[in-house]
Design a protein around this motif. Structure first.
Motif, PDB file in Angstrom:
ATOM      1  N   PRO A   1      29.334  93.994  40.795  1.00 47.15           N
ATOM      2  CA  PRO A   1      27.926  93.968  41.203  1.00 47.15           C
ATOM      3  C   PRO A   1      27.074  92.917  40.494  1.00 47.15           C
ATOM      4  N   ALA A   2      27.366  92.653  39.229  1.00 48.81           N
ATOM      5  CA  ALA A   2      26.531  91.731  38.445  1.00 48.81           C
ATOM      6  C   ALA A   2      26.558  90.296  38.953  1.00 48.81           C
ATOM      7  N   VAL A   3      27.571  89.934  39.744  1.00 52.10           N
ATOM      8  CA  VAL A   3      27.621  88.537  40.198  1.00 52.10           C
ATOM      9  C   VAL A   3      26.822  88.312  41.478  1.00 52.10           C
ATOM     10  N   GLY A   4      26.450  89.395  42.168  1.00 55.10           N
ATOM     11  CA  GLY A   4      25.677  89.251  43.402  1.00 55.10           C
ATOM     12  C   GLY A   4      24.414  88.412  43.219  1.00 55.10           C
ATOM     13  N   PRO A   5      23.561  88.764  42.255  1.00 59.85           N
ATOM     14  CA  PRO A   5      22.355  87.976  42.022  1.00 59.85           C
ATOM     15  C   PRO A   5      22.664  86.529  41.594  1.00 59.85           C
ATOM     16  N   LEU A   6      23.753  86.336  40.842  1.00 58.78           N
ATOM     17  CA  LEU A   6      24.118  84.988  40.386  1.00 58.78           C
ATOM     18  C   LEU A   6      24.532  84.105  41.553  1.00 58.78           C
TER      19      LEU A   6
ATOM     20  N   ALA B   1      36.852  80.787  36.494  1.00 60.07           N
ATOM     21  CA  ALA B   1      37.028  81.940  35.604  1.00 60.07           C
ATOM     22  C   ALA B   1      37.924  82.954  36.301  1.00 60.07           C
ATOM     23  N   ALA B   2      38.966  83.417  35.611  1.00 64.83           N
ATOM     24  CA  ALA B   2      39.963  84.285  36.233  1.00 64.83           C
ATOM     25  C   ALA B   2      39.465  85.700  36.499  1.00 64.83           C
ATOM     26  N   ASN B   3      38.299  86.059  35.970  1.00 60.85           N
ATOM     27  CA  ASN B   3      37.645  87.294  36.432  1.00 60.85           C
ATOM     28  C   ASN B   3      36.132  87.148  36.244  1.00 60.85           C
ATOM     29  N   ASP B   4      35.394  88.051  36.866  1.00 56.60           N
ATOM     30  CA  ASP B   4      33.934  87.949  36.833  1.00 56.60           C
ATOM     31  C   ASP B   4      33.337  88.304  35.479  1.00 56.60           C
ATOM     32  N   SER B   5      34.014  89.144  34.704  1.00 57.76           N
ATOM     33  CA  SER B   5      33.516  89.447  33.357  1.00 57.76           C
ATOM     34  C   SER B   5      33.424  88.154  32.546  1.00 57.76           C
ATOM     35  N   MET B   6      34.448  87.311  32.652  1.00 57.93           N
ATOM     36  CA  MET B   6      34.402  86.016  31.961  1.00 57.93           C
ATOM     37  C   MET B   6      33.384  85.090  32.607  1.00 57.93           C
ATOM     38  N   ALA B   7      33.251  85.158  33.914  1.00 54.50           N
ATOM     39  CA  ALA B   7      32.264  84.314  34.601  1.00 54.50           C
ATOM     40  C   ALA B   7      30.851  84.608  34.093  1.00 54.50           C
ATOM     41  N   LEU B   8      30.557  85.876  33.785  1.00 56.50           N
ATOM     42  CA  LEU B   8      29.248  86.227  33.237  1.00 56.50           C
ATOM     43  C   LEU B   8      29.011  85.521  31.905  1.00 56.50           C
ATOM     44  N   GLY B   9      30.047  85.491  31.056  1.00 57.71           N
ATOM     45  CA  GLY B   9      29.942  84.788  29.779  1.00 57.71           C
ATOM     46  C   GLY B   9      29.775  83.292  29.958  1.00 57.71           C
ATOM     47  N   VAL B  10      30.435  82.755  30.971  1.00 59.65           N
ATOM     48  CA  VAL B  10      30.325  81.327  31.290  1.00 59.65           C
ATOM     49  C   VAL B  10      28.893  80.979  31.691  1.00 59.65           C
ATOM     50  N   VAL B  11      28.322  81.775  32.605  1.00 62.98           N
ATOM     51  CA  VAL B  11      26.953  81.529  33.079  1.00 62.98           C
ATOM     52  C   VAL B  11      25.958  81.615  31.917  1.00 62.98           C
TER      53      VAL B  11
ATOM     54  N   MET C   1      26.391  80.979  40.393  1.00 62.28           N
ATOM     55  CA  MET C   1      27.815  81.046  40.718  1.00 62.28           C
ATOM     56  C   MET C   1      28.003  80.594  42.162  1.00 62.28           C
ATOM     57  N   LEU C   2      29.119  79.948  42.407  1.00 70.11           N
ATOM     58  CA  LEU C   2      29.407  79.443  43.751  1.00 70.11           C
ATOM     59  C   LEU C   2      30.142  80.478  44.594  1.00 70.11           C
ATOM     60  N   ALA C   3      31.105  81.174  43.971  1.00 69.59           N
ATOM     61  CA  ALA C   3      31.924  82.117  44.734  1.00 69.59           C
ATOM     62  C   ALA C   3      32.658  83.073  43.801  1.00 69.59           C
ATOM     63  N   THR C   4      33.105  84.182  44.374  1.00 73.50           N
ATOM     64  CA  THR C   4      34.000  85.113  43.694  1.00 73.50           C
ATOM     65  C   THR C   4      34.976  85.647  44.727  1.00 73.50           C
ATOM     66  N   VAL C   5      35.876  86.522  44.304  1.00 75.07           N
ATOM     67  CA  VAL C   5      36.901  87.054  45.210  1.00 75.07           C
ATOM     68  C   VAL C   5      36.878  88.577  45.177  1.00 75.07           C
ATOM     69  N   GLU C   6      36.738  89.183  46.329  1.00 75.69           N
ATOM     70  CA  GLU C   6      36.769  90.643  46.455  1.00 75.69           C
ATOM     71  C   GLU C   6      38.212  91.111  46.573  1.00 75.69           C
TER      72      GLU C   6
ATOM     73  N   ASN D   1      34.969  96.437  31.562  1.00 72.54           N
ATOM     74  CA  ASN D   1      35.025  95.548  32.726  1.00 72.54           C
ATOM     75  C   ASN D   1      34.494  96.310  33.945  1.00 72.54           C
ATOM     76  N   GLU D   2      33.463  95.773  34.569  1.00 73.40           N
ATOM     77  CA  GLU D   2      32.819  96.447  35.696  1.00 73.40           C
ATOM     78  C   GLU D   2      33.798  96.751  36.830  1.00 73.40           C
ATOM     79  N   PHE D   3      34.808  95.909  36.997  1.00 70.56           N
ATOM     80  CA  PHE D   3      35.790  96.128  38.054  1.00 70.56           C
ATOM     81  C   PHE D   3      36.482  97.481  37.894  1.00 70.56           C
ATOM     82  N   PHE D   4      36.838  97.817  36.646  1.00 66.83           N
ATOM     83  CA  PHE D   4      37.537  99.077  36.415  1.00 66.83           C
ATOM     84  C   PHE D   4      36.586 100.273  36.410  1.00 66.83           C
ATOM     85  N   LYS D   5      35.304 100.024  36.136  1.00 65.10           N
ATOM     86  CA  LYS D   5      34.315 101.086  36.320  1.00 65.10           C
ATOM     87  C   LYS D   5      34.222 101.441  37.808  1.00 65.10           C
ATOM     88  N   GLN D   6      34.249 100.399  38.653  1.00 64.23           N
ATOM     89  CA  GLN D   6      34.234 100.618  40.097  1.00 64.23           C
ATOM     90  C   GLN D   6      35.493 101.351  40.550  1.00 64.23           C
TER      91      GLN D   6
END
Length: 321
Positions: A269-274, A238-248, A280-285, A53-58
């Motif tokens: 970072p991967a959702v920025g371009p989306l 999607a409850a996190n962005d990792s799942m949102a990537l799979g959704v897209v 994607m419409l939005a995410t939460v920092e 999960n990119e969040f935990f890499k960060q």
């Protein structure tokens, strides 16, 4: 004892306060440490969830950068899981840190109940434990006889920010699905509640809600099934962005790119371009890197004699294109 708040009477921890705390933490550690820390350099261990999960890499990168700046003040090691359901790896990490006589353990639990037992063992061994990101279960803590503060975001409020953005975009009657996180994790439960709050407030029609365990490929499969079962889906929470990537990915494969609005959580970072492309419409920092650094600082403060209880509430922010 420094009592921050309790789980029912929350004291908001604003973005400015949060970032200021992180900055102060860095400054504080640049100063000579008190007598409690002067004799031996303390050992600090960070236990995270899946490093897939990119969040935990960060989070790991932020913690390691913080530790590198303060390498003369404490020794540091970080451990993650191979995937979001590898609970045994977290238990083993705690056990290893106990055996190696670490002074501080900062942990983001994958399972809010199961992790209470090894954490209680660490506390009994005299180790300071700082619970970040995902709150431990209150009943399980009470049963184990431990009082441990939680340092992390209001996941319900954060999810509602994303859900509200979707509700405003779709309007009353908008047809949506929810991809939930691990049922065993408190933050998954809280984010589901936040999405449910938005569904109710904006009069959305919830077609389905299932877990994809925070995982991208599992989310891709689940969303593919959702599109077959509910071809009229208009929005996805999607409850996190990792799942949102799979959704897209599933939406793109179905030829519906840009036609279904998706919101996530984490701002990896991967959702920025989306977001820029309208996929994607939005995410939460939720500032994962700062959260880990803050956790280390609070651990050092506890080692020096302070005691924290309740909830130190960190910030969340809606991110859009």
């Amino acid at each position: 004892m420094s009592k921050i708040s309790n789980m029912h009477g929350l004291v908001p921890f604003s973005r400015r306060q949060f970032l200021k705390t992180s900055a102060l933490a860095a400054g504080a550690l640049a100063l000579p440490l008190g007598p409690a820390l002067a004799a031996d350099k303390p050992k600090v261990g960070l236990v995270m969830k899946s490093l897939a999960n990119e969040f935990f890499k960060q989070m790991q990168a932020g913690a390691e950068a913080y530790a590198a700046k303060n390498k003369d003040k404490f020794d540091f090691a970080a451990v993650g899981m191979k995937d979001e359901r590898d609970f045994a790896a977290q238990v083993d990490a705690i056990e290893n840190f106990i055996t190696q006589k670490y002074n501080i353990i900062v942990v983001a639990p994958a399972d809010s109940k199961a992790m209470v037992t090894p954490i209680a063992k660490a506390l009994k061994a005299g180790i300071k434990v700082i619970n970040i990101d995902v709150a431990l279960d209150e009943k399980a803590k009470k049963k184990a006889g431990i009082d441990l503060a939680f340092f992390g975001p209001d996941n319900r409020a954060g999810a509602k920010l994303a859900g509200d953005a979707l509700g405003k975009a779709l309007g009353k009657g908008g047809k949506v699905v929810i991809l939930e996180g691990n049922p065993e994790a408190d933050n998954a439960k809280q984010r589901k509640l936040g999405f449910d709050d938005s569904v109710k407030e904006y009069g959305l029609k919830l077609l389905d809600s299932k877990t994809a365990h925070w995982e991208t490929e599992e989310a891709n499969t689940l969303m593919t099934n959702f599109l077959t079962q509910h071809p009229d889906i208009q929005g996805v929470m999607a409850a996190n962005d990792s799942m949102a990537l799979g959704v897209v990915k599933a939406i793109d494969a179905a030829g519906k790119s840009g036609k279904i609005k998706v919101v996530g959580f984490d701002n990896i970072p991967a959702v920025g371009p989306l977001l820029k492309e309208g996929k994607m419409l939005a995410t939460v920092e939720q500032y994962g890197a700062q959260m880990a650094a803050m956790g280390i600082d609070y651990g050092l403060r506890e080692l020096a004699g302070e005691k924290f209880t309740g909830w130190v509430k960190t910030d969340v922010k809606l991110i859009t294109a």
